[in-house]
Design a protein around this motif. Structure first.
Motif, PDB file in Angstrom:
ATOM      1  N   ALA A 285     -12.911  -7.315  23.641  1.00  0.00           N
ATOM      2  CA  ALA A 285     -14.256  -7.301  24.216  1.00  0.00           C
ATOM      3  C   ALA A 285     -15.295  -7.246  23.095  1.00  0.00           C
ATOM      4  N   GLN A 286     -16.412  -7.945  23.302  1.00  0.00           N
ATOM      5  CA  GLN A 286     -17.489  -8.005  22.317  1.00  0.00           C
ATOM      6  C   GLN A 286     -18.835  -7.900  23.031  1.00  0.00           C
ATOM      7  N   ARG A 287     -19.824  -7.335  22.323  1.00  0.00           N
ATOM      8  CA  ARG A 287     -21.164  -7.229  22.900  1.00  0.00           C
ATOM      9  C   ARG A 287     -22.201  -7.498  21.814  1.00  0.00           C
ATOM     10  N   VAL A 288     -23.179  -8.304  22.173  1.00  0.00           N
ATOM     11  CA  VAL A 288     -24.321  -8.580  21.297  1.00  0.00           C
ATOM     12  C   VAL A 288     -25.566  -8.082  22.019  1.00  0.00           C
ATOM     13  N   THR A 289     -26.320  -7.170  21.377  1.00  0.00           N
ATOM     14  CA  THR A 289     -27.498  -6.570  22.006  1.00  0.00           C
ATOM     15  C   THR A 289     -28.725  -6.806  21.137  1.00  0.00           C
ATOM     16  N   VAL A 299     -45.500  -8.324  17.907  1.00  0.00           N
ATOM     17  CA  VAL A 299     -45.300  -9.301  18.974  1.00  0.00           C
ATOM     18  C   VAL A 299     -43.818  -9.671  19.035  1.00  0.00           C
ATOM     19  N   PRO A 300     -43.188  -9.623  20.231  1.00  0.00           N
ATOM     20  CA  PRO A 300     -41.775 -10.017  20.331  1.00  0.00           C
ATOM     21  C   PRO A 300     -41.546 -11.399  19.738  1.00  0.00           C
ATOM     22  N   ASP A 307     -37.588  -6.944  26.834  1.00  0.00           N
ATOM     23  CA  ASP A 307     -36.559  -5.964  27.127  1.00  0.00           C
ATOM     24  C   ASP A 307     -35.299  -6.322  26.349  1.00  0.00           C
ATOM     25  N   SER A 308     -34.382  -5.383  26.282  1.00  0.00           N
ATOM     26  CA  SER A 308     -33.131  -5.639  25.577  1.00  0.00           C
ATOM     27  C   SER A 308     -32.353  -6.778  26.231  1.00  0.00           C
ATOM     28  N   LEU A 309     -31.770  -7.609  25.391  1.00  0.00           N
ATOM     29  CA  LEU A 309     -30.920  -8.703  25.841  1.00  0.00           C
ATOM     30  C   LEU A 309     -29.490  -8.340  25.477  1.00  0.00           C
ATOM     31  N   VAL A 310     -28.611  -8.276  26.480  1.00  0.00           N
ATOM     32  CA  VAL A 310     -27.222  -7.888  26.262  1.00  0.00           C
ATOM     33  C   VAL A 310     -26.313  -9.047  26.652  1.00  0.00           C
ATOM     34  N   ILE A 311     -25.444  -9.460  25.731  1.00  0.00           N
ATOM     35  CA  ILE A 311     -24.508 -10.557  25.977  1.00  0.00           C
ATOM     36  C   ILE A 311     -23.089 -10.028  25.808  1.00  0.00           C
ATOM     37  N   GLU A 312     -22.295 -10.100  26.872  1.00  0.00           N
ATOM     38  CA  GLU A 312     -20.896  -9.673  26.820  1.00  0.00           C
ATOM     39  C   GLU A 312     -20.010 -10.888  26.564  1.00  0.00           C
ATOM     40  N   LEU A 313     -19.058 -10.755  25.640  1.00  0.00           N
ATOM     41  CA  LEU A 313     -18.201 -11.869  25.265  1.00  0.00           C
ATOM     42  C   LEU A 313     -16.751 -11.413  25.188  1.00  0.00           C
ATOM     43  N   LYS A 314     -15.858 -12.374  25.160  1.00  0.00           N
ATOM     44  CA  LYS A 314     -14.427 -12.099  25.000  1.00  0.00           C
ATOM     45  C   LYS A 314     -13.927 -12.926  23.828  1.00  0.00           C
ATOM     46  N   GLU A 315     -13.293 -12.260  22.873  1.00  0.00           N
ATOM     47  CA  GLU A 315     -12.889 -12.978  21.665  1.00  0.00           C
ATOM     48  C   GLU A 315     -11.582 -13.744  21.870  1.00  0.00           C
ATOM     49  N   ASN A 316     -11.493 -14.869  21.190  1.00  0.00           N
ATOM     50  CA  ASN A 316     -10.249 -15.622  21.061  1.00  0.00           C
ATOM     51  C   ASN A 316     -10.343 -16.384  19.754  1.00  0.00           C
TER      52      ASN A 316
END
Length: 374
Positions: A285-289, A299-300, A307-316
């Motif tokens: 499992a991987q997460r990029v926040t 300025v963003p 707001d926070s951007l959260v991306i969940e990933l699965k490694e291969n």
């Protein structure tokens, strides 16, 4: 051999060859066609062939090549290593062998006219790596013989996404970064029975991930080293500082001897407009926040990113690297695919990772800053 396929063989029957390389090669069955397996002894190569037979994409027994017949093992050799390298239906040799054995075998395989995918690190030392790279670039690369180093961390989905986010300017100007890897190798670990050198052979992984993400080049470091567990001698821990060719500076912690659990593997990139956190968890499992800076007057970096951007990933990553390797090998030297693989996994890219760990260990002894030249 079917059109568009590329014949390969696997040298080595150790732990990683069996549980990682073999399934990854089998998963890319089609572009890559596994033709044979080799190990020095008949016992180890027979075990590898049995593991291969259990994989669904390998539908017929693989010829086994070995040099030494093991007592009590019923095995028939298709030949020895020289016989294997003489096969014209094999274009690439995948070497998953102890690093000290690699230099002599690399030249032997190149002389046979085969491409090579070798295990990381690229060599046992920076000096040895430079000698091998210069030989390949002078004698064999002009013949169209490719050399790829199997560094899967540059293919981790989280690292690829983090690189994209930084390249798109979403964190603004990079200010600081931190690499933190903490794990514990217990006294009974199966890896202690191998030639595995934890800081050198394992540390290059984490440096490669950092190299792939960073928008700047590491130029110097200073470090301290420690031995937390006597059975992991000579050292199991490195901590230090990085300078880069930009204003950004960084820190790193790599340890195989800290009892802290669970294992920690994360990268933090702090920019002028946001902070990017890359986390790697057990079971892939991987997460990029991405967290925008909450400071007055800032300025963003991208419209709507408040707001926070959260991306969940699965490694291969192992499979992904072999997909890229197969595309590069089929497309040929000079192709866009081969150039991209060379940037991520070429011997000069892998040399950078080895230099960081070697010079961090050297700095830990002298207490001085070391310049990174690779």
């Amino acid at each position: 051999m079917a059109a568009g396929t590329h014949g390969v063989c696997l040298l080595g029957a150790g732990i990683f060859a069996t549980i990682a390389h073999l399934p990854a090669i089998a998963a890319v069955c089609g572009p890559l066609e596994l033709k044979a397996v080799y190990s020095r002894s008949s016992a180890s190569v027979t075990s590898l062939a049995k593991a291969a037979a259990a994989l669904p994409t390998i539908t017929s027994p693989l010829p086994t090549y070995f040099d030494v017949a093991s007592e009590g093992v019923d095995a028939t050799a298709a030949g020895n290593l020289d016989d294997l390298l003489a096969r014209t239906d094999i274009q690439t040799v995948i070497m998953c062998l102890p690093i000290p054995l690699m230099p002599e075998l690399l030249e032997k395989v190149w002389k046979a006219g085969k491409h090579v995918i070798s295990e990381k690190p690229v060599a046992t030392s920076v000096d040895q790596a430079k000698t091998l790279i210069e030989l390949w670039e002078k004698e064999y690369k002009p013949q169209g013989i490719n050399w790829i180093v199997g560094e899967q961390y540059t293919y981790e989905k989280a690292f690829v996404k983090a690189k994209e986010i930084i390249a798109e300017g979403m964190i603004g100007e990079l200010r600081t970064f931190h690499l933190d890897f903490c794990t514990f190798v217990p006294k009974g670990s199966k890896h202690l029975t191998t030639t595995w050198r934890f800081l050198l052979d394992g540390g290059v992984h984490h440096v490669a991930g950092l190299r792939e993400i960073l928008p700047c080049r590491l130029t110097a470091l200073t470090a301290t080293r420690a031995l937390l567990q006597p059975y992991l001698a000579p050292f199991d821990t490195l901590q230090g500082l990085f300078r880069t060719d930009s204003a950004a500076i960084g820190t790193f912690n790599i340890t195989f001897g800290n009892e802290s659990t669970p294992s920690l593997r994360q990268y933090v990139f702090r920019g002028s407009k946001a902070t990017l956190l890359v986390e790697m968890f057990p079971a892939g499992a991987q997460r990029v926040t991405l967290t925008p800076v909450a400071s007055p007057g800032v300025v963003p970096a991208a419209a709507g990113v408040n707001d926070s951007l959260v991306i969940e990933l699965k490694e291969n990553a192992l499979r992904d690297e072999f997909v890229s390797f197969s595309e590069a090998l089929v497309a040929g030297m000079g192709s866009e695919e081969a150039r991209d693989v060379d940037r991520k996994s070429g011997p000069r890219a892998a040399l950078k990772d080895l230099e960081v760990i070697e010079k961090a260990l050297k700095s830990g002894e002298s207490g001085l800053w070391e310049t990174l030249e690779a």
